[in-house]
Structures are given as C-alpha cells and as structure tokens.
Design a protein around this motif. Structure first.
Motif, mmCIF file in Angstrom:
data_model
loop_
_atom_site.group_PDB
_atom_site.id
_atom_site.type_symbol
_atom_site.label_atom_id
_atom_site.label_comp_id
_atom_site.label_asym_id
_atom_site.label_seq_id
_atom_site.Cartn_x
_atom_site.Cartn_y
_atom_site.Cartn_z
ATOM 1 N N GLY A 1 0.707 -0.902 -0.216
ATOM 2 C CA GLY A 1 -0.442 -0.021 0.219
ATOM 3 C C GLY A 1 0.376 1.235 0.036
ATOM 4 O O GLY A 1 0.267 2.176 -1.292
ATOM 5 N N GLY B 1 -1.610 6.991 -3.337
ATOM 6 C CA GLY B 1 -2.771 7.405 -2.999
ATOM 7 C C GLY B 1 -3.097 7.485 -1.257
ATOM 8 O O GLY B 1 -2.541 6.711 -0.525
ATOM 9 N N PRO B 2 -4.702 6.689 -0.809
ATOM 10 C CA PRO B 2 -4.579 6.827 -0.214
ATOM 11 C C PRO B 2 -4.566 5.341 0.780
ATOM 12 O O PRO B 2 -4.472 5.589 2.299
ATOM 13 C CB PRO B 2 -6.250 5.850 0.292
ATOM 14 C CG PRO B 2 -6.384 6.899 -1.580
ATOM 15 C CD PRO B 2 -5.694 6.722 -2.205
ATOM 16 N N ALA B 3 -4.329 4.423 0.507
ATOM 17 C CA ALA B 3 -3.320 3.385 0.447
ATOM 18 C C ALA B 3 -2.185 3.300 1.250
ATOM 19 O O ALA B 3 -1.881 2.502 1.963
ATOM 20 C CB ALA B 3 -3.383 2.284 -0.608
ATOM 21 N N GLY C 1 -1.231 5.602 3.292
ATOM 22 C CA GLY C 1 -1.175 6.147 4.419
ATOM 23 C C GLY C 1 -1.162 7.866 5.000
ATOM 24 O O GLY C 1 -0.787 8.588 3.985
ATOM 25 N N GLN C 2 -0.401 7.797 5.845
ATOM 26 C CA GLN C 2 1.176 9.126 6.451
ATOM 27 C C GLN C 2 2.220 9.158 5.572
ATOM 28 O O GLN C 2 1.898 10.604 4.904
ATOM 29 C CB GLN C 2 1.633 8.693 7.542
ATOM 30 C CG GLN C 2 0.053 8.997 9.238
ATOM 31 C CD GLN C 2 0.329 8.886 10.187
ATOM 32 O OE1 GLN C 2 1.896 9.191 9.898
ATOM 33 N NE2 GLN C 2 0.293 9.250 11.035
ATOM 34 N N ALA D 1 1.685 8.706 1.638
ATOM 35 C CA ALA D 1 0.687 8.748 0.789
ATOM 36 C C ALA D 1 1.007 10.633 0.044
ATOM 37 O O ALA D 1 1.169 10.636 -1.339
ATOM 38 C CB ALA D 1 -0.834 9.560 1.016
ATOM 39 N N ARG E 1 9.160 7.265 0.446
ATOM 40 C CA ARG E 1 8.393 6.362 0.531
ATOM 41 C C ARG E 1 9.010 4.962 0.475
ATOM 42 O O ARG E 1 9.499 3.692 1.833
ATOM 43 C CB ARG E 1 7.448 5.938 -0.608
ATOM 44 C CG ARG E 1 6.047 6.789 -0.252
ATOM 45 C CD ARG E 1 4.593 6.618 -0.520
ATOM 46 N NE ARG E 1 4.969 5.938 -2.110
ATOM 47 C CZ ARG E 1 4.899 6.840 -3.070
ATOM 48 N NH1 ARG E 1 4.496 8.040 -3.218
ATOM 49 N NH2 ARG E 1 4.882 6.091 -4.662
#
Length: 127
Positions: free
Chosen positions: A70, A75-77, A79-80, A82, A89
């Motif tokens: 995720g 995106g929304p998957a 979490g913080q 995103a 990431r």
C-alpha cells in the motif's frame, strides 16, 4: 541510446522470532528514481514460516506485507506516506526496524522496466 536506469532494491524478510535471527524472504522492494517508481512484490511461503515458528501470526504478517504494498502504491493506501514522492516512500520502507517484517540491505542494478525487475527479483530471490 541507453534506456536502462539505475534501480535499488531490498528484500523483505519475515523474522518471526527476533531472538533466533531466522528469516524467510517474503518480498522485494524496487525503487527507480529515473522512472519515479517504487513497487513491492510479495509472496509468503506459509509452510516455511510455520516451520520456523508454529505460533507465528500469519494474518498479521500478511497484513504487514499488504501495508508495504500500500505504501508503494501511494494514494489513500499509503496512509501518512501518501503525499511523499516515490523516493521518500522507498527510504521510509527500507529504514531498519525490529518488527516481524524487516527490510534487508539495499542493492543496485540497471533496468529498463522496474516493474518487470520487481517480478524477476521476486521469482529469483523469494519464490
């Protein structure tokens, strides 16, 4: 013209009992700055993991691996994470931690297709 780009990768290891230091490779993270790509491919060999620790929380391990995927997806998957770019990431995911799912050392290579490279590494190093 060279269409191959530098990429970085790290294995995802499941360490069911940290005090024993045993692990099972369960995925791979791939990052390619030139393509703004970060991706994870996972495969959990439950029988191998249960051989190391019959009491391991398989659902928890699957959830942790899913969370890594995720974060890579963004995106929304994510979490913080995103709003972070692919490089941030990846760096967050490879940071050392003492949880049941841990990143291994980072290695580099060249590829024209980082997503295909993730699949190749999954089959070579995990499956």
């Amino acid at each position: 013209m060279n269409d191959r780009h530098v990429f970085e990768y790290a294995l995802l290891r499941v360490v069911p009992r940290i005090e024993r230091g045993e692990c099972v490779n369960a995925g791979v993270l791939v990052y390619c700055r030139a393509k703004a790509y970060v991706g994870a491919r996972t495969h959990l060999d439950e029988a191998r993991l249960l051989a190391l620790d019959p009491a391991v929380d398989l659902a928890g391990v699957r959830a942790a691996l899913g969370a890594v995927e995720g974060v890579c997806a963004g995106g929304p998957a994510a979490g913080q994470a995103a709003p972070d770019d692919a490089g941030r990431r990846f760096r967050w995911l490879i940071a050392p931690r003492s949880t049941i799912v841990q990143p291994g050392p980072v290695h580099t290579g060249l590829t024209a297709d980082p997503a295909a490279e993730a699949e190749r590494l999954l089959h070579l190093l995990v499956r």
